[in-house]
Structures are given as C-alpha cells and as structure tokens.
Scaffold this motif. Sequence first.
Motif, PDB file in Angstrom:
ATOM      1  N   ASN A   1      52.060  59.440   6.649  1.00  0.00           N
ATOM      2  CA  ASN A   1      52.133  59.111   8.072  1.00  0.00           C
ATOM      3  C   ASN A   1      50.877  58.403   8.560  1.00  0.00           C
ATOM      4  O   ASN A   1      50.682  58.252   9.763  1.00  0.00           O
ATOM      5  N   LEU A   2      50.010  58.030   7.632  1.00  0.00           N
ATOM      6  CA  LEU A   2      48.741  57.353   7.926  1.00  0.00           C
ATOM      7  C   LEU A   2      47.781  58.248   8.702  1.00  0.00           C
ATOM      8  O   LEU A   2      46.920  57.778   9.430  1.00  0.00           O
ATOM      9  N   GLU A   3      47.942  59.535   8.523  1.00  0.00           N
ATOM     10  CA  GLU A   3      47.038  60.517   9.128  1.00  0.00           C
ATOM     11  C   GLU A   3      45.913  60.797   8.143  1.00  0.00           C
ATOM     12  O   GLU A   3      46.147  60.917   6.935  1.00  0.00           O
ATOM     13  N   ILE A   4      44.714  60.910   8.662  1.00  0.00           N
ATOM     14  CA  ILE A   4      43.565  61.217   7.819  1.00  0.00           C
ATOM     15  C   ILE A   4      43.657  62.666   7.364  1.00  0.00           C
ATOM     16  O   ILE A   4      43.836  63.574   8.168  1.00  0.00           O
ATOM     17  N   ILE A   5      43.543  62.858   6.046  1.00  0.00           N
ATOM     18  CA  ILE A   5      43.608  64.207   5.473  1.00  0.00           C
ATOM     19  C   ILE A   5      42.211  64.781   5.317  1.00  0.00           C
ATOM     20  O   ILE A   5      41.952  65.895   5.727  1.00  0.00           O
ATOM     21  N   GLU A   6      41.329  63.998   4.670  1.00  0.00           N
ATOM     22  CA  GLU A   6      39.970  64.483   4.444  1.00  0.00           C
ATOM     23  C   GLU A   6      39.040  63.327   4.131  1.00  0.00           C
ATOM     24  O   GLU A   6      39.455  62.266   3.682  1.00  0.00           O
TER      25      GLU A   6
ATOM     26  N   ALA B   1      61.605  47.176   2.309  1.00  0.00           N
ATOM     27  CA  ALA B   1      60.915  48.214   3.070  1.00  0.00           C
ATOM     28  C   ALA B   1      59.841  48.819   2.173  1.00  0.00           C
ATOM     29  O   ALA B   1      60.106  49.162   1.019  1.00  0.00           O
ATOM     30  N   LEU B   2      58.635  48.926   2.703  1.00  0.00           N
ATOM     31  CA  LEU B   2      57.514  49.562   2.006  1.00  0.00           C
ATOM     32  C   LEU B   2      57.219  50.863   2.733  1.00  0.00           C
ATOM     33  O   LEU B   2      56.788  50.860   3.890  1.00  0.00           O
ATOM     34  N   GLN B   3      57.489  51.979   2.074  1.00  0.00           N
ATOM     35  CA  GLN B   3      57.293  53.295   2.677  1.00  0.00           C
ATOM     36  C   GLN B   3      56.026  53.934   2.093  1.00  0.00           C
ATOM     37  O   GLN B   3      55.983  54.236   0.901  1.00  0.00           O
ATOM     38  N   PRO B   4      54.986  54.121   2.920  1.00  0.00           N
ATOM     39  CA  PRO B   4      53.752  54.718   2.402  1.00  0.00           C
ATOM     40  C   PRO B   4      53.972  56.107   1.800  1.00  0.00           C
ATOM     41  O   PRO B   4      54.788  56.884   2.304  1.00  0.00           O
ATOM     42  N   VAL B   5      53.244  56.385   0.725  1.00  0.00           N
ATOM     43  CA  VAL B   5      53.264  57.701   0.080  1.00  0.00           C
ATOM     44  C   VAL B   5      51.943  58.411   0.359  1.00  0.00           C
ATOM     45  O   VAL B   5      51.925  59.532   0.855  1.00  0.00           O
ATOM     46  N   LYS B   6      50.849  57.739   0.028  1.00  0.00           N
ATOM     47  CA  LYS B   6      49.502  58.262   0.274  1.00  0.00           C
ATOM     48  C   LYS B   6      48.539  57.112   0.084  1.00  0.00           C
ATOM     49  O   LYS B   6      48.921  56.042  -0.394  1.00  0.00           O
ATOM     50  N   GLY B   7      47.279  57.328   0.452  1.00  0.00           N
ATOM     51  CA  GLY B   7      46.326  56.256   0.266  1.00  0.00           C
ATOM     52  C   GLY B   7      44.939  56.603   0.728  1.00  0.00           C
ATOM     53  O   GLY B   7      44.577  57.785   0.831  1.00  0.00           O
ATOM     54  N   SER B   8      44.175  55.543   1.015  1.00  0.00           N
ATOM     55  CA  SER B   8      42.803  55.743   1.477  1.00  0.00           C
ATOM     56  C   SER B   8      42.461  54.711   2.544  1.00  0.00           C
ATOM     57  O   SER B   8      42.995  53.606   2.558  1.00  0.00           O
TER      58      SER B   8
ATOM     59  N   THR C   1      44.413  51.159   1.962  1.00  0.00           N
ATOM     60  CA  THR C   1      45.147  50.937   0.724  1.00  0.00           C
ATOM     61  C   THR C   1      46.153  52.069   0.566  1.00  0.00           C
ATOM     62  O   THR C   1      45.793  53.245   0.691  1.00  0.00           O
ATOM     63  N   LEU C   2      47.410  51.704   0.309  1.00  0.00           N
ATOM     64  CA  LEU C   2      48.479  52.696   0.236  1.00  0.00           C
ATOM     65  C   LEU C   2      49.315  52.525  -1.023  1.00  0.00           C
ATOM     66  O   LEU C   2      49.636  51.401  -1.413  1.00  0.00           O
ATOM     67  N   GLU C   3      49.683  53.647  -1.636  1.00  0.00           N
ATOM     68  CA  GLU C   3      50.755  53.636  -2.617  1.00  0.00           C
ATOM     69  C   GLU C   3      52.029  53.650  -1.791  1.00  0.00           C
ATOM     70  O   GLU C   3      52.102  54.348  -0.774  1.00  0.00           O
TER      71      GLU C   3
ATOM     72  N   LYS D   1      56.165  50.742  -9.257  1.00  0.00           N
ATOM     73  CA  LYS D   1      54.963  51.160  -8.528  1.00  0.00           C
ATOM     74  C   LYS D   1      54.390  49.995  -7.742  1.00  0.00           C
ATOM     75  O   LYS D   1      54.294  48.881  -8.250  1.00  0.00           O
ATOM     76  N   THR D   2      54.013  50.282  -6.504  1.00  0.00           N
ATOM     77  CA  THR D   2      53.492  49.251  -5.611  1.00  0.00           C
ATOM     78  C   THR D   2      52.309  49.808  -4.843  1.00  0.00           C
ATOM     79  O   THR D   2      52.313  50.969  -4.424  1.00  0.00           O
ATOM     80  N   SER D   3      51.321  48.968  -4.655  1.00  0.00           N
ATOM     81  CA  SER D   3      50.196  49.297  -3.790  1.00  0.00           C
ATOM     82  C   SER D   3      50.078  48.176  -2.771  1.00  0.00           C
ATOM     83  O   SER D   3      50.281  47.001  -3.105  1.00  0.00           O
ATOM     84  N   VAL D   4      49.786  48.559  -1.534  1.00  0.00           N
ATOM     85  CA  VAL D   4      49.602  47.568  -0.480  1.00  0.00           C
ATOM     86  C   VAL D   4      48.239  47.775   0.155  1.00  0.00           C
ATOM     87  O   VAL D   4      47.718  48.891   0.184  1.00  0.00           O
ATOM     88  N   MET D   5      47.657  46.677   0.632  1.00  0.00           N
ATOM     89  CA  MET D   5      46.343  46.785   1.260  1.00  0.00           C
ATOM     90  C   MET D   5      46.283  45.920   2.515  1.00  0.00           C
ATOM     91  O   MET D   5      46.671  44.760   2.495  1.00  0.00           O
ATOM     92  N   PHE D   6      45.802  46.541   3.570  1.00  0.00           N
ATOM     93  CA  PHE D   6      45.484  45.864   4.812  1.00  0.00           C
ATOM     94  C   PHE D   6      43.965  45.783   4.829  1.00  0.00           C
ATOM     95  O   PHE D   6      43.299  46.800   4.644  1.00  0.00           O
TER      96      PHE D   6
END
Length: 172
Positions: A157-162, A136-143, A93-95, A71-76
């Motif tokens: 896809n770094l699209e805002i969901i809600e 390679a770090l492939q985003p799953v979901k995040g905030s 922040t992304l998983e 498990k990995t989390s990344v933050m910009f």
Amino acid sequence: MNHTNTEKKTKPVAPKIKELIANTKSVMLATVDAEGNPNSSYAPFVQIEQTFYILVSFMARHTKNLSEGRKTSVMFIEDESATKQIYARERLTLEATTSQIARDSETWDNVIVKLKETHGKVVDVISEMGDFILIALQPVKGSYVNGFGSAYFVNSNLEIIEHRNDANHQSK
C-alpha cells in the motif's frame, strides 16, 4: 514488560512518496525473459488507487515479459536535473505483480481515459493499435529513499514499514 513484536506496524503513505509519484510521468521497468535475461525500459503510467497502469507495445521486449507475469521491478525516480545530490536521488523501487487488462473491460475504458488526461491525445491513437496492451502493475513491497540516511521499507500500500539503514551500511 517484555513485548514481542511479530508484526511490523505500518505508517501511512509518506506525503513525499505521493509527491514523487505525482511528479513522475513515466516508470522505470526491470523485467526478465523466459531465460532469465534482464531487460530495462520505461513506460508512461497512471495510478488508480494502489495500482499503476501502463500501455505498452509488443514491439518492445519488456511487453512480453510483463504479459507473461514474470518478476518485475518498477522505479519512480527524481529527475536528475532537480536532485541536489546525484548519489542520493529520491526514489521508490517496488516489486510488482503484473496482469493484462482486457480491451473490452470497464477497467480498460477507465484507464485509457485517465491515460489520455495525463499523457495527451496520442493515447487515442496507440490504444487502438493491436500491438498495444494495458498492463496493471500491483505493488508487492519495496523501498523508498529520500537522501542519505533516509531509506525505508514500504508495503504493497506504499506505507512505510520501517527505517532500513540500520542493517545496511557498515564502517570500514
């Protein structure tokens, strides 16, 4: 008319998310080892489409964790010196899932060229060292947070969901 919405509609990648990533040279990393012990670090990165790539050494604790697909989390995150309010720094922040890129692949070659363009000639030196690998770090979901009252869930896809604030803060 009663509509049941089982799928959340997404919005395109927010321009501010793209801008935050474009203005950031390194990504913060949070990994765990085989025993579940946390490790935080950072690495310079490049983005190609929706994937982030980092060139990291096995001399760093996080590299083994990343290479083994834990498990990995990344933050910009916005630079502290540029923020107006330290409690509300802009951040994404992304998983993420991780995979190691083979040295003899076209992907390796393309990413190394982009890393060199972005981070300089040092990439020529370290990419030739045997202890450095490309992840390679492939985003799953995040905030994504862009200030007080401005927090959103994002998809792979770094699209805002809600907007996420309604469920989080509570009055005393």
